[in-house]
Motif scaffolding. Structure first.
Motif, PDB file in Angstrom:
ATOM      1  N   VAL A   1      26.099 -42.917 -24.566  1.00 45.94           N
ATOM      2  CA  VAL A   1      27.139 -43.280 -23.607  1.00 45.94           C
ATOM      3  C   VAL A   1      26.678 -42.915 -22.196  1.00 45.94           C
ATOM      4  CG1 VAL A   1      29.536 -42.954 -22.908  1.00 45.94           C
ATOM      5  CG2 VAL A   1      28.949 -42.942 -25.329  1.00 45.94           C
TER       6      VAL A   1
ATOM      7  N   ILE B   1      38.905 -38.590 -11.013  1.00 44.70           N
ATOM      8  CA  ILE B   1      39.023 -39.067 -12.393  1.00 44.70           C
ATOM      9  C   ILE B   1      40.277 -39.933 -12.534  1.00 44.70           C
ATOM     10  CG2 ILE B   1      39.503 -38.352 -14.782  1.00 44.70           C
ATOM     11  CD1 ILE B   1      37.790 -35.851 -14.270  1.00 44.70           C
TER      12      ILE B   1
ATOM     13  N   MET C   1      41.013 -41.729 -18.918  1.00 47.13           N
ATOM     14  CA  MET C   1      40.401 -40.589 -18.228  1.00 47.13           C
ATOM     15  C   MET C   1      39.312 -39.940 -19.087  1.00 47.13           C
ATOM     16  SD  MET C   1      43.855 -39.025 -16.526  1.00 47.13           S
ATOM     17  CE  MET C   1      43.280 -37.442 -15.958  1.00 47.13           C
ATOM     18  N   ILE C   2      39.505 -39.980 -20.411  1.00 48.58           N
ATOM     19  CA  ILE C   2      38.477 -39.442 -21.301  1.00 48.58           C
ATOM     20  C   ILE C   2      37.151 -40.164 -21.071  1.00 48.58           C
ATOM     21  CG2 ILE C   2      37.733 -39.338 -23.719  1.00 48.58           C
ATOM     22  CD1 ILE C   2      39.645 -37.145 -23.069  1.00 48.58           C
TER      23      ILE C   2
ATOM     24  N   ARG D   1      41.366 -31.968 -21.840  1.00 49.87           N
ATOM     25  CA  ARG D   1      41.562 -33.327 -22.349  1.00 49.87           C
ATOM     26  C   ARG D   1      40.546 -33.628 -23.431  1.00 49.87           C
ATOM     27  NH1 ARG D   1      42.514 -34.460 -16.962  1.00 49.87           N
ATOM     28  NH2 ARG D   1      40.323 -34.933 -16.651  1.00 49.87           N
TER      29      ARG D   1
ATOM     30  N   GLU E   1      33.337 -38.622 -29.386  1.00 47.63           N
ATOM     31  CA  GLU E   1      31.885 -38.584 -29.226  1.00 47.63           C
ATOM     32  C   GLU E   1      31.389 -39.901 -28.613  1.00 47.63           C
ATOM     33  OE1 GLU E   1      29.625 -36.037 -30.367  1.00 47.63           O
ATOM     34  OE2 GLU E   1      27.887 -37.184 -29.685  1.00 47.63           O
ATOM     35  N   LEU E   2      31.956 -41.006 -29.109  1.00 49.48           N
ATOM     36  CA  LEU E   2      31.512 -42.318 -28.633  1.00 49.48           C
ATOM     37  C   LEU E   2      32.147 -42.699 -27.307  1.00 49.48           C
ATOM     38  CD1 LEU E   2      31.280 -44.040 -32.064  1.00 49.48           C
ATOM     39  CD2 LEU E   2      29.443 -43.919 -30.410  1.00 49.48           C
ATOM     40  N   SER E   3      33.003 -41.817 -26.780  1.00 50.20           N
ATOM     41  CA  SER E   3      33.483 -42.030 -25.419  1.00 50.20           C
ATOM     42  C   SER E   3      32.730 -41.105 -24.471  1.00 50.20           C
ATOM     43  CB  SER E   3      34.987 -41.760 -25.323  1.00 50.20           C
ATOM     44  OG  SER E   3      35.675 -42.616 -26.198  1.00 50.20           O
ATOM     45  N   GLY E   4      31.705 -40.466 -24.971  1.00 48.84           N
ATOM     46  CA  GLY E   4      30.840 -39.687 -24.101  1.00 48.84           C
ATOM     47  C   GLY E   4      31.059 -38.198 -24.129  1.00 48.84           C
ATOM     48  N   ILE E   5      31.917 -37.710 -25.047  1.00 50.69           N
ATOM     49  CA  ILE E   5      32.139 -36.266 -25.098  1.00 50.69           C
ATOM     50  C   ILE E   5      31.104 -35.620 -26.019  1.00 50.69           C
ATOM     51  CG2 ILE E   5      33.741 -34.466 -25.866  1.00 50.69           C
ATOM     52  CD1 ILE E   5      36.002 -36.340 -24.976  1.00 50.69           C
ATOM     53  N   HIS E   6      30.477 -34.566 -25.529  1.00 45.46           N
ATOM     54  CA  HIS E   6      29.518 -33.820 -26.346  1.00 45.46           C
ATOM     55  C   HIS E   6      30.347 -32.954 -27.290  1.00 45.46           C
ATOM     56  CE1 HIS E   6      26.281 -31.531 -27.748  1.00 45.46           C
ATOM     57  NE2 HIS E   6      25.576 -31.395 -26.642  1.00 45.46           N
TER      58      HIS E   6
ATOM     59  N   ARG F   1      39.565 -31.330 -17.343  1.00 41.89           N
ATOM     60  CA  ARG F   1      38.644 -32.239 -18.018  1.00 41.89           C
ATOM     61  C   ARG F   1      38.307 -31.710 -19.414  1.00 41.89           C
ATOM     62  NH1 ARG F   1      32.973 -31.649 -17.980  1.00 41.89           N
ATOM     63  NH2 ARG F   1      31.814 -33.560 -18.377  1.00 41.89           N
ATOM     64  N   LEU F   2      38.082 -30.406 -19.473  1.00 40.42           N
ATOM     65  CA  LEU F   2      37.723 -29.793 -20.744  1.00 40.42           C
ATOM     66  C   LEU F   2      38.900 -29.857 -21.730  1.00 40.42           C
ATOM     67  CD1 LEU F   2      35.225 -28.369 -21.788  1.00 40.42           C
ATOM     68  CD2 LEU F   2      36.194 -26.205 -21.044  1.00 40.42           C
TER      69      LEU F   2
ATOM     70  N   HIS G   1      34.767 -38.612 -18.709  1.00 38.00           N
ATOM     71  CA  HIS G   1      34.170 -37.322 -19.060  1.00 38.00           C
ATOM     72  C   HIS G   1      32.670 -37.291 -18.776  1.00 38.00           C
ATOM     73  CE1 HIS G   1      34.580 -33.495 -21.258  1.00 38.00           C
ATOM     74  NE2 HIS G   1      33.321 -33.688 -21.559  1.00 38.00           N
ATOM     75  N   VAL G   2      32.027 -38.357 -19.183  1.00 40.19           N
ATOM     76  CA  VAL G   2      30.569 -38.389 -19.140  1.00 40.19           C
ATOM     77  C   VAL G   2      30.037 -38.543 -17.711  1.00 40.19           C
ATOM     78  CG1 VAL G   2      30.333 -40.870 -19.494  1.00 40.19           C
ATOM     79  CG2 VAL G   2      28.638 -39.325 -20.466  1.00 40.19           C
TER      80      VAL G   2
ATOM     81  N   ARG H   1      38.951 -47.768 -21.697  1.00 48.40           N
ATOM     82  CA  ARG H   1      38.312 -46.469 -21.911  1.00 48.40           C
ATOM     83  C   ARG H   1      36.792 -46.618 -21.872  1.00 48.40           C
ATOM     84  NH1 ARG H   1      39.470 -43.721 -27.554  1.00 48.40           N
ATOM     85  NH2 ARG H   1      37.984 -45.321 -28.199  1.00 48.40           N
TER      86      ARG H   1
ATOM     87  N   THR I   1      31.551 -36.988 -15.101  1.00 46.08           N
ATOM     88  CA  THR I   1      32.055 -35.879 -14.293  1.00 46.08           C
ATOM     89  C   THR I   1      31.476 -34.595 -14.865  1.00 46.08           C
ATOM     90  OG1 THR I   1      34.028 -36.000 -15.677  1.00 46.08           O
ATOM     91  CG2 THR I   1      34.185 -36.919 -13.469  1.00 46.08           C
ATOM     92  N   ARG I   2      31.682 -33.477 -14.170  1.00 48.19           N
ATOM     93  CA  ARG I   2      30.957 -32.314 -14.644  1.00 48.19           C
ATOM     94  C   ARG I   2      31.693 -30.972 -14.574  1.00 48.19           C
ATOM     95  NH1 ARG I   2      29.577 -29.926 -10.413  1.00 48.19           N
ATOM     96  NH2 ARG I   2      28.387 -28.418 -11.629  1.00 48.19           N
ATOM     97  N   SER I   3      32.938 -30.944 -14.143  1.00 51.59           N
ATOM     98  CA  SER I   3      33.572 -29.638 -14.008  1.00 51.59           C
ATOM     99  C   SER I   3      33.690 -28.973 -15.377  1.00 51.59           C
ATOM    100  CB  SER I   3      34.936 -29.761 -13.350  1.00 51.59           C
ATOM    101  OG  SER I   3      35.891 -30.156 -14.290  1.00 51.59           O
ATOM    102  N   GLU I   4      33.429 -27.667 -15.398  1.00 54.85           N
ATOM    103  CA  GLU I   4      33.416 -26.937 -16.659  1.00 54.85           C
ATOM    104  C   GLU I   4      34.514 -25.894 -16.688  1.00 54.85           C
ATOM    105  OE1 GLU I   4      31.887 -27.295 -19.431  1.00 54.85           O
ATOM    106  OE2 GLU I   4      30.512 -28.903 -18.906  1.00 54.85           O
TER     107      GLU I   4
ATOM    108  N   THR J   1      33.515 -45.404 -18.575  1.00 52.14           N
ATOM    109  CA  THR J   1      32.255 -44.660 -18.649  1.00 52.14           C
ATOM    110  C   THR J   1      31.184 -45.299 -17.770  1.00 52.14           C
ATOM    111  OG1 THR J   1      31.344 -45.915 -20.503  1.00 52.14           O
ATOM    112  CG2 THR J   1      32.754 -44.056 -21.064  1.00 52.14           C
TER     113      THR J   1
ATOM    114  N   ALA K   1      41.212 -34.911 -27.210  1.00 46.06           N
ATOM    115  CA  ALA K   1      40.582 -36.132 -27.701  1.00 46.06           C
ATOM    116  C   ALA K   1      39.876 -35.861 -29.031  1.00 46.06           C
ATOM    117  CB  ALA K   1      39.587 -36.660 -26.670  1.00 46.06           C
TER     118      ALA K   1
ATOM    119  N   PRO L   1      25.367 -39.897 -30.025  1.00 46.21           N
ATOM    120  CA  PRO L   1      26.236 -40.911 -29.405  1.00 46.21           C
ATOM    121  C   PRO L   1      26.612 -40.609 -27.953  1.00 46.21           C
ATOM    122  CG  PRO L   1      26.952 -40.503 -31.641  1.00 46.21           C
ATOM    123  CD  PRO L   1      25.832 -39.541 -31.373  1.00 46.21           C
ATOM    124  N   HIS L   2      26.952 -39.337 -27.650  1.00 39.98           N
ATOM    125  CA  HIS L   2      27.374 -39.078 -26.268  1.00 39.98           C
ATOM    126  C   HIS L   2      26.229 -39.265 -25.276  1.00 39.98           C
ATOM    127  CE1 HIS L   2      25.900 -34.990 -27.332  1.00 39.98           C
ATOM    128  NE2 HIS L   2      25.510 -34.992 -26.092  1.00 39.98           N
TER     129      HIS L   2
END
Lengths: 295, 253, 327
Positions: B78, B130, B102-103, C190, C203-208, C187-188, B106-107, B166, B109-112, B170, C194, B74-75
């Motif tokens: 997205v 964000i 903001m969630i 949040r 997952e369906l909002s794009g989170i792995h 970001r992480l 997520h997809v 939300r 953006t990339r900060s880890e 994305t 979630a 799914p991700h």
């Protein structure tokens, strides 16, 4: 050697099977892991011991009956009380809340017994003489026969209760769907309480059998058998009653064989490893089907 | 097909013996609004689950922007540009409205971990981006003022719009709306319809499952009808309304 | 809850108090410091566990396993003369590594099953520590007779007094708080929350989800191993009975009572469940200890029923709501 292990495994397995029923029945109706069930098992052993000490008469059928009646009734009643106090208020709470509550109850009951009865282990008196039979180099005791057959009889009675009585059928209906059962005129709260009573009672009987088999009991005796009985329930597919019975026997045999052929230090590890492996590979159990979540 | 965005070919999904979705073939063009209708249990939500990677089809495939997406997680779907809402609202109840949106970032953006722990300039910049983006989307759905409220405290209709926000965060090219007006009063429904118009004007294609016929007929460029998992009809709203098979399916002859 | 003073002032005050704490106890220094160190160690542990339970909503009933892994790794290395400053990162990496491997199969499981599997893992670690006598000296614990966990040396000093450990532990507690805080507002972080709130929607909002869960799981394991390594050096002894299932439950209780997902709540939970009983034991005598667990059991049930969010509930941060400039 092999036959001997099998006999010992079946004896142990029958205790686990009886014990596992309480986990599986509660999971069936409430989808929760009743963590405190291991303490219900322990309380059953203590109730049985109390009756054994009070009864003046020597070994007799009625005396044994009284011991089991006390253990089963006591355990069943406490299980019901626990449900009322610690689980019912959380029925619509997030899924992990009842589990945390159950752990709290488990701590409470263990320490209650430790403080009131004692921290040291207590001997389980042998009221009736145990005879050993020997054949083909295998030892079989009357106690083992007694444990096995009593467990089987109780399981048959449960099966009869679920299939033939109105209450039993209502219990199965509730496990299927609370709302629909309610609409069919079933009082869901009563049925859930009854499930705890019956499951707890069987756990209490298992506690007495455990005490008789090992000859002593302790306030924390429930923990390891509890994990093993839960593993048995998972093996059979949590919520599946016949599966739990089968799972109990499988686990009992597995444990005895592991202790005999591998190493007795690691016999407890076996149950944990089986638990992890089954949950990861086949979380629906050996006989259960995979259920997909509705979205 | 020129401008083809989504192509579903022969998608089939079984549940046990039941064919929930059965050999459905369907296309959506860039920027198009497709209404998806059909009686309860016709397989509409299952089709959404097949598109978004919740289920993998037992047969057939889903292609998006000429790339096969069936079988993706799914991700990943997205990330490819498909966002959705749910029939029963599924928000992050104990987060604020703004955080929910903001969630959705997520997809994109990339900060880890390392950036978060060191608070690098890049991290701060991205964090600000964000928030800015989320605020602009929240403003678009008209709920900026509720940004700091926990979503569980918001009215039902507002929750639905937060869910759309939300999904929009994305940056989808295709938005799947599962009964966006369910349980709403006419005023709220009209607002959501207006919002769908705004989304469409941004060039985002929409597939919308809807039970309120006036909503479907008003907003859709094209309508597809499912019944018992099969596509029984497809065409302009006008054609579909006249189709005897559709009438039969709804009246349950 | 509104505080009468602003947060930076409160934080500075707390920090100042922590820095001068050892000097507030002229005569009875050792015991006050011992309790403070114990609270510190448990704070690191619980802040780690809070990342899985509090933020990500994954109930872990075997967290002590990672404390044990850290403590044993530290003990074994330092008996062989490895410096603390090298031991520490090794412990953290070992803890994180084991946690990562455990997470691969188990993080797919549903919540309550995950809880039981982590319980099983915790017991396996304890039983292995108990039975691999060659490596761990079994139930007798490490170090063996004649061996010694080497002292921590810092800029030429030897840390051998409780007060040294007090400042060492304090430094790591502050680090743990900082890491938790920064993680929470990222970001992480949040994404963690979630997942706790609704895994599928996340997952369906794009989170792995699988990846993010694994990150949360590994970081928390690292915290656990870190606490274990420090503990082993401080106390100078490790044995399997320190890492029982009930100790893991005890950690969960602290987080639940204090407030899941809230740094202040977790610290309060630790103070209430570790500090207060220790103080009561010293004033009321050892008899009190017997009743401690009984009371915990009741408190756990009561909190989860009547105040499920804990004493200090986690609160979402308000953000700026000015309309972004027109594009």
């Amino acid at each position: 050697m092999f036959i001997q292990q099998l006999i010992n495994g079946l004896t142990l397995g029958s205790i686990y099977a009886l014990f596992a029923l309480g986990y599986t029945m509660v999971y069936g109706v409430l989808l929760m892991i009743n963590f405190a069930h291991s303490e219900i098992f322990m309380l059953g052993a203590y109730c049985g011991l109390g009756m054994l000490c009070v009864l003046p008469m020597a070994a007799s059928g009625p005396a044994m009956f009284a011991v089991f009646a006390a253990a089963m009734f006591g355990s069943g009643a406490v299980a019901m009380l626990v449900e009322r106090v610690a689980y019912r208020p959380l029925r619509h709470a997030p899924r992990l809340s009842p589990l945390i509550s159950a752990i709290g109850i488990s701590i409470f009951l263990q320490n209650l017994i430790m403080l009131t009865v004692g921290a040291q282990s207590m001997p389980y008196p042998e009221k009736f003489p145990i005879r050993q039979f020997e054949f083909w180099g295998v030892t079989l005791s009357t106690l083992q026969i007694f444990i096995f057959f009593l467990a089987v009889i109780l399981m048959l009675l449960l099966n009869l209760f679920l299939r033939k009585t109105k209450m039993g059928k209502a219990m199965q209906a509730t496990a299927q769907n609370h709302l629909v059962s309610q609409l069919m005129g079933i009082n869901v709260n009563t049925i859930i309480a009854l499930t705890f009573f019956v499951g707890g009672g069987l756990g209490g009987a298992a506690g007495v059998l455990n005490g008789l088999y090992y000859g002593s009991i302790k306030y924390n005796m429930g923990f390891f058998p509890g994990i093993k009985a839960f593993t048995a329930a998972v093996l059979g597919g949590v919520g599946n009653i016949k599966g739990a019975m089968a799972g109990g026997f499988i686990l009992g045999i597995l444990e005895v064989f592991a202790a005999g052929y591998l190493s007795s230090e690691y016999k407890d590890v076996i149950a944990f490893v089986v638990l992890i492996v089954v949950l990861i590979i086949k979380p629906g159990g050996l006989f259960g089907e995979q259920v997909t979540e509705k979205i | 097909m020129p401008g083809e965005l989504l192509a579903i070919r022969d998608a089939t999904k079984y549940f046990g013996g039941l064919e929930a979705v059965s050999g459905v073939t369907l296309q959506v063009a860039d920027g198009e609004v497709l209404g998806l209708i059909g009686p309860n249990g016709a397989g509409k939500s299952t089709l959404f689950n097949l598109i978004t990677g919740v289920y993998a089809p037992d047969r057939g495939e889903v292609r998006f922007k000429n790339r096969k997406i069936s079988g993706c997680k799914p991700h990943q779907v997205v990330a490819a540009g498909i966002a959705r809402t749910f029939q029963n609202i599924r928000l992050f109840a104990n987060m604020t409205a703004l955080e929910n949106v903001m969630i959705g970032r997520h997809v994109r953006t990339r900060s880890e971990l390392a950036e978060a722990l060191l608070r690098t300039p890049g991290f701060k910049q991205e964090e600000k981006a964000i928030q800015d983006y989320a605020r602009s989307v929240l403003d678009l759905v008209g709920l900026l003022k509720a940004g700091n409220d926990l979503v569980k405290n918001l009215a039902y209709g507002d929750q639905r719009r937060i869910e759309i926000a939300r999904a929009l965060a994305t940056e989808p090219s295709l938005l799947l709306l599962d009964e966006p007006t369910a349980g709403m009063n006419p005023t709220e429904s009209a607002e959501v319809m207006g919002l769908m118009g705004v989304i469409k004007r941004k060039g985002i294609a929409i597939i919308v499952i809807e039970h309120q016929m006036d909503v479907v007929m008003n907003i859709s460029d094209r309508v597809a009808v499912l019944d018992y998992g099969k596509k029984i009809c497809e065409g302009s709203p006008f054609e579909v309304q006249k189709d005897p098979k559709v009438i039969e399916a709804y009246l349950g002859a | 809850m509104k505080l009468p003073i602003s947060k930076p002032y409160l934080m500075s005050g707390v920090l100042l108090l922590l820095l001068v704490w050892p000097f507030l106890w002229g005569g009875d220094n050792a015991y006050a410091l011992y309790i403070a160190c114990l609270i510190g160690i448990y704070t690191i542990l619980c802040l780690g566990l809070n990342i899985t339970i509090g933020y990500t909503g994954l109930l872990d009933l075997g967290f002590m396993a990672f404390y044990a892994i850290g403590a044993y790794t530290a003990a074994i290395l330092s008996i062989h003369g490895v410096s603390f400053w090298l031991t520490l990162p090794v412990c953290v990496l070992v803890g994180g590594g084991v946690r990562y491997l455990l997470g691969l199969p188990v993080l797919k499981l549903r919540g309550d099953y995950l809880a039981i599997v982590t319980l099983a893992f915790g017991e396996i670690v304890r039983l292995v520590a108990n039975n691999t006598v060659g490596l761990t000296n079994g139930p007798k614990g490490l170090p063996r007779v004649g061996e010694k966990i080497s002292e921590i040396r810092l800029f030429g000093w030897s840390l051998n007094d409780t007060i040294h450990f007090y400042y060492l532990i304090l430094a790591f507690v502050l680090l743990a708080v900082l890491v938790s805080h920064r993680l929470e507002h990222s970001r992480l972080g949040r994404a963690f929350v979630a997942i706790r709130e609704d895994e599928l929607a996340a997952e369906l909002s794009g989170i792995h989800v699988a990846r993010v869960k694994s990150v949360a799981f590994v970081i928390s394991g690292m915290f656990g191993a870190l606490a274990g390594a420090i503990y082993a050096h401080w106390i100078g002894f490790v044995s399997p009975e320190m890492f029982t299932f009930w100790e893991s439950v005890f950690l969960v209780a602290m987080i639940v009572v204090g407030g899941m997902g809230n740094i202040g709540g977790v610290v309060l939970g630790v103070i209430l469940l570790v500090g207060v009983p220790e103080i009561l034991r010293s004033t009321l005598g050892a008899k009190f200890v017997d009743y401690r667990m009984l009371v915990f059991g009741v408190v756990m049930v009561a909190v989860i029923i009547f105040r499920p969010q804990g004493l200090i509930p986690s609160k979402r941060r308000s953000l700026e709501l000015h309309t972004p400039e027109a594009e």
